[in-house]
Design an enzyme around this catalytic site. Structure first.
Site, PDB file in Angstrom:
ATOM      1  N   CYS A   1      -4.352  50.949  10.773  1.00 41.39           N
ATOM      2  CA  CYS A   1      -4.304  49.610  11.365  1.00 41.39           C
ATOM      3  C   CYS A   1      -3.102  48.828  10.827  1.00 41.39           C
ATOM      4  O   CYS A   1      -1.985  49.161  11.183  1.00 41.39           O
ATOM      5  CB  CYS A   1      -5.630  48.882  11.187  1.00 41.39           C
ATOM      6  SG  CYS A   1      -5.882  47.687  12.515  1.00 41.39           S
TER       7      CYS A   1
ATOM      8  N   HIS B   1      -9.283  52.468  13.578  1.00 41.30           N
ATOM      9  CA  HIS B   1      -9.947  52.737  12.287  1.00 41.30           C
ATOM     10  C   HIS B   1     -10.756  54.034  12.363  1.00 41.30           C
ATOM     11  O   HIS B   1     -11.956  53.996  12.654  1.00 41.30           O
ATOM     12  CB  HIS B   1     -10.895  51.588  11.934  1.00 41.30           C
ATOM     13  CG  HIS B   1     -10.196  50.326  11.569  1.00 41.30           C
ATOM     14  ND1 HIS B   1      -9.827  50.024  10.275  1.00 41.30           N
ATOM     15  CD2 HIS B   1      -9.774  49.291  12.336  1.00 41.30           C
ATOM     16  CE1 HIS B   1      -9.226  48.843  10.258  1.00 41.30           C
ATOM     17  NE2 HIS B   1      -9.182  48.380  11.493  1.00 41.30           N
TER      18      HIS B   1
ATOM     19  N   GLU C   1     -11.831  55.739  10.010  1.00 41.80           N
ATOM     20  CA  GLU C   1     -12.804  55.838   8.917  1.00 41.80           C
ATOM     21  C   GLU C   1     -14.223  55.462   9.348  1.00 41.80           C
ATOM     22  O   GLU C   1     -15.200  55.935   8.779  1.00 41.80           O
ATOM     23  CB  GLU C   1     -12.361  54.972   7.725  1.00 41.80           C
ATOM     24  CG  GLU C   1     -12.421  53.450   7.913  1.00 41.80           C
ATOM     25  CD  GLU C   1     -11.168  52.855   8.545  1.00 41.80           C
ATOM     26  OE1 GLU C   1     -10.415  53.607   9.212  1.00 41.80           O
ATOM     27  OE2 GLU C   1     -10.956  51.638   8.409  1.00 41.80           O
TER      28      GLU C   1
END
Ligand code: GLN
Length: 532
Positions: A382, A508, A510
């Site tokens: 990001c 993102h 994750e």
């Protein structure tokens, strides 16, 4: 299975005892028995959602696929259960009140006085049952944020009291407390637990199961004493001792038959104990992996919870590469050209963290420049991706004043820019580009190699975007735009193919890495770091 069963998880004595992990572990054990399960979190604070909260206040902000900015516990739910949560899985007092007040303004209450009981509690109860009614889950686990005794928890506890009364055996309360060890006396103390159960009882809730967090093994006698003082069965007092990894917790809960106790109390047949095979395999692999892979986390928040999902995604990916993630926080506010080598040279790879605002940004450029010129595996997420683009513009394309509009509104070289539709926005809450968007990958890219798929979907949370006016210049100079949003043509992924592993992603990844399904980009990044 018939009617949806509701499990409430409350906490007492102290915050941060790990209600999220206990809720996730219960969910995991029930799911392993073939039940459909979801978990939701009710937070007693007044914010509409945690999107506007500073990470120092509340840790990382998690994002659901449907674009809701949520409490980080939803990350645990997804990582443990492999489910996708949505906006309905995270409710705050702010949202409850807003919805009641909106109804009041519309005239829905037909002139009545609006009160905490029954209007706020009815709205809480409606939200508790929302997912169960809509999707007919076998189990809905509801974690109540905060600690019993807090003023702001009261409407939630009153709602649970009513629901338990209405639902009978279909509802159950698990209360998590803490048993401290007094070193001077050499004793474990149960009094705080007794007090917190009394606090629950005083609002009309008798907990069915107690989970006791502790740093020391609890004796059978101690558990018996707690059972007796708190009106719960002996078998319903469970210890939750500190573990080297949170992913051990479901196994420890299973050993003590927490799931069996839940099923029996809810009048369900118990059946065979599930083996949790893949979960155990993951843990075995994790324990066996002793060799380290050293990852530098370049960011500005020196606190665990701020980058929670990134830390989990890294450690999962390390496990699947048979390594132990050795993660070093590198404070970007203190990075300079003079000290960068010393701090980064021994890393196997670095992550350039997400974030907002100017603070610590120049240090990120310093780290990126070092990594780029030393061919160190680098993963920008990001804001991290945006920084990779800016550093490249400054030091390769020669635009020394290149920047993001976020950091410098007047920059003549706005390689990261604000979108037209974002310009008019004045409300900060919930107005970024949020949630899952499609992205098409260039089949010759490293990213494609990792995903092994051309079409991917990833979650976003940002206001600024790569400026397509510069795209050709970047590509000519060796930085490729390898992931594009098919609808908006926005650049979602950049990479330098001539380097070992140098990738920036606007989304993102994750958030979608789970224990049993680690994220392909993190797997590939760790692999590259190992080979460094
Ligand atoms: N601050 C950047 C933006 O709003 C990046 C946000 C982030 O890293 N999540 O675009």
């Amino acid at each position: 299975m018939g009617e949806t069963k509701y499990i409430f998880v409350t906490g007492g004595v102290a915050s941060s005892l790990g209600k999220g992990i206990i809720s996730s572990s219960i969910g995991k054990l029930l799911q392993a028995r073939g039940y459909s399960v979801t978990i939701q979190k009710f937070d007693p604070y007044i914010n509409i959602d945690p999107g506007t909260l500073n990470p120092y206040e509340h840790g990382e902000c998690y994002v659901t696929v449907d674009g809701h900015e949520a409490d980080l516990d939803l990350g645990h739910y997804e990582r443990f259960l492999g489910i996708q949560t949505t906006k309905a899985n995270n409710i705050t007092t702010g949202r409850i009140y807003k919805s009641v007040i909106d109804k009041e303004r519309r005239g829905d209450y037909l002139g009545r006085t609006i009160q905490v009981i029954p209007h706020i509690t009815d709205e809480i109860k409606r939200n508790v049952k929302l997912l169960g009614n809509k999707y007919k889950f076998d189990f809905v686990i509801t974690e109540i944020g905060g600690t019993v005794g807090d003023i702001e928890s009261l409407p939630y506890l009153e709602s649970i009291r009513q629901l338990k009364w209405e639902m009978g055996r279909n509802a159950l309360c698990v209360h998590l407390t803490y048993v401290p060890y007094l070193a001077a006396a050499g004793e474990l103390k149960t009094k705080p637990t007794q007090h917190s159960v009394k606090a629950l009882q005083s609002v009309g809730i008798q907990p069915d199961i107690l989970v006791l967090r502790t740093e020391h093994e609890l004796s059978a006698n101690l558990k018996k004493k707690v059972a007796q003082f708190c009106n719960v069965d002996d078998s319903a007092v469970i210890q939750s001792i500190d573990m080297p990894t949170i992913y051990e917790v479901p196994l420890r809960m299973q050993e003590q038959e927490l799931d069996v106790t839940i099923l029996q109390k809810m009048g369900l047949s118990v059946g065979e104990t599930p083996s949790l095979g893949p979960w155990r395999d993951f843990l075995n692999r994790r324990h066996k992996a002793t060799e380290k892979v050293k990852i530098g986390l370049v960011g500005k928040y020196d606190l665990q919870d701020a980058y929670k999902s990134i830390l989990e995604a890294l450690s999962q990916a390390a496990t699947y590469n048979d390594r132990k993630a050795d993660i070093h926080f590198i404070n970007s506010e203190k990075l300079t050209d003079d000290n960068v080598e010393k701090q980064i040279k021994d890393m196997d790879g670095i992550i350039i963290c997400p974030g907002f605002g100017q603070r610590g940004i120049e240090g990120k450029f310093v780290a990126i420049k070092y990594a780029r010129t030393h061919n160190m595996p680098t993963f920008g997420i990001c804001l991290g991706m945006q920084c990779i683009a800016i550093e490249f513009a400054r030091n390769v394309l020669g635009y020394t004043d290149a920047n993001s509009r976020e950091m410098d509104e007047k920059t003549p070289h706005n390689v990261i820019d604000i979108m037209e539709e974002q310009k008019a926005i004045t409300n900060m809450g919930g107005t970024m580009r949020l949630g899952a968007y499609e992205c098409i990958l260039d089949q010759s890219s490293k990213t494609f190699e990792a995903y092994k798929s051309e079409h991917i979907q990833e979650r976003h949370r940002h206001r600024y975007e790569f400026n397509n006016d510069y795209k050709q210049e970047y590509e000519k100079a060796g930085m490729k735009c390898v992931g594009i949003n098919p609808e908006s043509d926005l650049v979602e992924i950049i990479e330098i193919p001539t380097l070992k592993w140098f990738i920036g992603v606007q989304f993102h990844p994750e958030y979608s890495s789970t224990v049993l399904k680690p994220h392909p980009l993190f797997l590939s990044f760790i692999k590259a770091a190992i080979n460094k």
